[in-house]
Design a protein around this motif. Structure first.
Motif, PDB file in Angstrom:
ATOM      1  N   ASN A  78       1.791  -1.103 -14.626  1.00 15.62           N
ATOM      2  CA  ASN A  78       1.866   0.268 -15.136  1.00 15.62           C
ATOM      3  C   ASN A  78       1.691   1.293 -14.030  1.00 15.62           C
ATOM      4  N   GLU A  81       4.998   1.281 -12.034  1.00 15.85           N
ATOM      5  CA  GLU A  81       6.036   1.948 -12.826  1.00 15.85           C
ATOM      6  C   GLU A  81       5.839   3.456 -12.815  1.00 15.85           C
ATOM      7  N   TYR A  82       4.588   3.884 -12.952  1.00 15.43           N
ATOM      8  CA  TYR A  82       4.291   5.309 -12.958  1.00 15.43           C
ATOM      9  C   TYR A  82       4.644   5.947 -11.613  1.00 15.43           C
ATOM     10  N   TYR A  84       6.801   4.896  -9.448  1.00 16.92           N
ATOM     11  CA  TYR A  84       8.267   4.895  -9.286  1.00 16.92           C
ATOM     12  C   TYR A  84       8.897   6.075 -10.038  1.00 16.92           C
ATOM     13  N   ILE A  85       8.454   6.284 -11.282  1.00 15.66           N
ATOM     14  CA  ILE A  85       8.974   7.413 -12.064  1.00 15.66           C
ATOM     15  C   ILE A  85       8.611   8.723 -11.399  1.00 15.66           C
ATOM     16  N   LEU A  86       7.391   8.815 -10.906  1.00 17.02           N
ATOM     17  CA  LEU A  86       6.932  10.036 -10.242  1.00 17.02           C
ATOM     18  C   LEU A  86       7.752  10.300  -8.981  1.00 17.02           C
ATOM     19  N   TYR A  87       8.046   9.223  -8.248  1.00 16.09           N
ATOM     20  CA  TYR A  87       8.840   9.374  -7.027  1.00 16.09           C
ATOM     21  C   TYR A  87      10.267   9.822  -7.359  1.00 16.09           C
ATOM     22  N   SER A  88      10.846   9.247  -8.421  1.00 20.42           N
ATOM     23  CA  SER A  88      12.203   9.620  -8.822  1.00 20.42           C
ATOM     24  C   SER A  88      12.259  11.077  -9.259  1.00 20.42           C
ATOM     25  N   GLU A  89      11.240  11.510 -10.002  1.00 22.46           N
ATOM     26  CA  GLU A  89      11.205  12.904 -10.437  1.00 22.46           C
ATOM     27  C   GLU A  89      11.039  13.850  -9.253  1.00 22.46           C
ATOM     28  N   LYS A 347       1.472  11.317 -24.923  1.00 21.25           N
ATOM     29  CA  LYS A 347       2.886  11.195 -24.548  1.00 21.25           C
ATOM     30  C   LYS A 347       3.726  10.540 -25.638  1.00 21.25           C
TER      31      LYS A 347
END
Length: 460
Positions: A78, A81-82, A84-89, A347
Motif C-alpha cells: 500500500n 502504491e501510494y 507511485y500514484i503520488l509520483y504520477s500526480e 476516500k
C-alpha cells in the motif's frame, strides 16, 4: 555455582515482575504498556538470546508468523502504491518535490511506520511462548496481580460514585458511566472484563482452602467486579462478562458451586441499582433498544430503500459499521494496511446522499476492521487462527475428551479459554483490534493458551 543459581533466580524474578505489571500498565496507559513490553522483550532476549526461537514450532506458530508477514506485506504494498500514484500526480500537475515529501510524511508514512512497529507483537508472542513453555512464568503472581488491580479499579469506581470524583481527582461528568482511574476514557468495564475473571481462580488453583471459604470469597469478588462493570456503563462489556461467566457455569462443574451464591447477590444488586438510578436504567435499556433497531434495519427493512426515504436517518451507531463496507471495497483482498481505516474511510465512494459524512478511527468491530485493514486474505487467516485455538483448547477439552498428560496446565488454561472466546466474540461493538491495549491483550492471551495447550499434552 551458587552465584549462577542466584543469577537465574534474579532473571526469573525480573521477568515475572514485568509480566505481572501488565495489568498495572493497562491502568496507566499506552506509554506504560509499550514500555513494559519493551523491557520484557529486551530482558528476555538478553537472558535467553536465540533459545527463544528454538522452541518446538507448532502449526499455530507458523500461521501467526504468516499473519505478521502478511501485515508487513500489505503495509509495504500500500505504501509503494501510494508513492507511485503520488509520483504520477506530481508529474501531471507539476507539483514540487517538497510538496510530495510533505504529503507523504503526513499521510502514508505513518501507516507503514505503524506496520513496522506492530511487528513487536509477534516478538511478544514468541517470548511469552518460550517463557511459559519453559516454566519461567509464575502464574500465581499474575493471577494475584490481576486480582489486586481489579479490586483497586472497582473500589475507585465506588469512591467516584459516592464523592463524584475518584482518588486521583477525576470528576465523573456522567453518573451513568463512571471511569474510575481511567479519567476521560470510558474503559473501566473493559478492564474489569479482561482481568477480573482470573481472581475467581486464585484460591482454587494456588491455595489449599476450604470450599466454604472459596465460595464466600468468590461471591464477594463477583459482586464487587460486576458492580464495577455496571457502574462503568459499558453495556457490551457487561453482556460479554456475563457470557464468560455463563460459559464457565455450563462447562466447569467444579467451579459452578462457587458462583451460585454470588448469582443471587448479583440479581439483587441489579434490581436495586436499576430501581434507584433512573439514568443508569435508561442507559442499559438503550442497549436493548439499539439491538432492536439493528435487527429491524438488517432483517425487517430494506436498507437501500429505507435510506432513500426523505427524512429517514439511519442510526449513527449503524453508520459506524456501515462505513466499513465502502472502505473495504477500496482494497478488498489485502486491505489498506494496519490502522489505515481512519485515512481511507474519507476516500470511499459515498453512494447515498444522506450517508453520514464523518468517519471514525475504526469501524468498532474487530472483524470489520481486519477486513478493511488486512482485506479478505487477512480476515480468513486471522479467523483460521482463532478457530484453531478454540478447537485445540475448547472443543477438544469439552467435546472430544482428548487425553491430558499435564493436569496443572490443563487446569491453568481454563480462565484464558473463556476470556478469549468473549474477547473475539464476533457480534460486538469493540475498540480497535490494532490498538495498543487490545493487541497486547489478545496476543498475550493467545500465547498463554497455545503454550499451556502444548504443555498439557506432554508429561510434567
Amino acid at each position: 555455582m551458587a552465584s549462577f543459581k542466584l543469577f537465574k533466580l534474579n532473571q526469573d524474578i525480573i521477568l515475572n515482575v514485568l509480566f505481572c505489571f501488565i495489568p498495572l500498565s493497562f491502568i496507566i496507559g499506552n506509554f506504560a504498556i509499550n514500555l513494559n513490553i519493551f523491557l520484557l522483550l529486551v530482558c528476555s532476549l538478553f537472558f535467553y538470546k536465540k533459545k527463544i526461537f528454538q522452541i518446538e514450532i507448532l502449526l499455530i506458530d507458523k500461521l501467526i508468523l504468516i499473519f505478521f508477514i502478511f501485515i508487513f506485506f500489505t503495509g509495504a504494498i500500500n505504501t509503494i502504491e501510494y508513492l507511485y500514484i503520488l509520483y504520477s500526480e506530481s508529474i501531471n500537475t507539476n507539483k514540487s518535490l517538497e510538496t510530495i515529501e510533505t504529503i507523504t510524511t503526513t499521510s502514508q508514512e505513518p501507516i507503514f511506520l505503524k506496520t513496522i512497529l506492530y511487528l513487536r507483537y509477534f516478538f511478544l508472542y514468541m517470548v511469552l511462548r518460550f517463557l511459559i513453555t519453559e516454566n519461567k512464568i509464575n502464574f500465581k503472581w499474575f493471577f494475584l496481580s490481576c486480582s489486586i488491580f481489579c479490586l483497586f479499579v472497582s473500589l475507585d469506581i465506588f469512591y467516584q460514585l459516592i464523592f463524584s470524583k475518584d482518588i486521583f481527582g477525576f470528576v465523573s461528568l456522567d453518573p451513568s458511566r463512571l471511569s474510575g482511574p481511567f479519567g476521560d476514557e470510558k474503559i473501566a468495564g473493559g478492564y474489569l472484563h479482561k482481568f477480573s475473571i482470573f481472581s475467581f481462580f486464585v484460591l482454587p488453583f494456588f491455595f489449599q482452602s476450604k470450599k466454604l471459604y472459596i465460595s464466600i470469597v468468590t461471591a464477594i469478588l463477583f459482586i464487587v467486579f460486576i458492580s464495577g462493570i455496571i457502574l462503568s456503563g459499558n453495556r457490551m462489556t457487561l453482556a460479554l462478562y456475563l457470557i464468560s461467566i455463563f460459559l464457565i457455569l455450563i462447562f466447569e462443574k467444579k467451579v459452578r458451586k462457587y458462583f451460585l451464591v454470588a448469582s443471587i447477590f448479583v440479581i439483587t444488586i441489579f434490581y436495586f441499582t436499576f430501581s434507584n438510578n433512573d439514568r443508569m436504567r435508561d442507559h442499559y435499556h438503550g442497549l436493548i433498544k439499539k439491538g432492536t433497531q439493528m435487527a429491524q434495519i438488517f432483517v425487517t427493512e430494506n436498507i437501500t430503500k429505507s435510506s432513500e426515504i426523505p427524512g429517514y436517518i439511519i442510526p449513527a451507531y449503524y453508520q459506524e459499521f456501515k462505513t466499513f463496507y465502502g472502505t473495504w471495497l477500496m482494497n478488498k483482498y489485502i486491505g489498506g494496511g494496519v490502522r489505515s481505516f481512519r485515512h481511507n474511510c474519507w476516500k470511499r465512494t459515498v453512494i447515498k446522499s444522506n450517508e453520514r459524512g464523518t468517519c471514525s478511527t475504526h469501524p468498532h468491530n474487530y472483524y470489520l476492521e481486519i477486513l478493511t485493514d488486512l482485506g479478505l486474505f487477512g480476515f480468513l487467516l486471522s479467523s483460521l487462527i482463532f478457530l484453531i485455538i478454540i478447537y485445540n483448547s475448547f472443543i477438544k477439552r469439552y467435546f472430544l475428551n482428548s487425553p491430558i498428560k499435564n493436569q496443572f496446565a490443563d487446569k491453568l488454561i481454563l480462565p484464558f479459554i473463556f476470556i478469549f472466546i468473549s474477547e473475539i466474540f464476533p457480534i460486538r461493538h469493540s475498540g480497535s483490534f490494532f490498538a495498543t491495549m487490545n493487541s497486547t491483550y489478545i496476543f498475550l492471551i493467545i500465547s498463554v493458551i497455545v503454550s499451556l495447550n502444548f504443555m498439557k499434552n506432554r508429561k510434567n
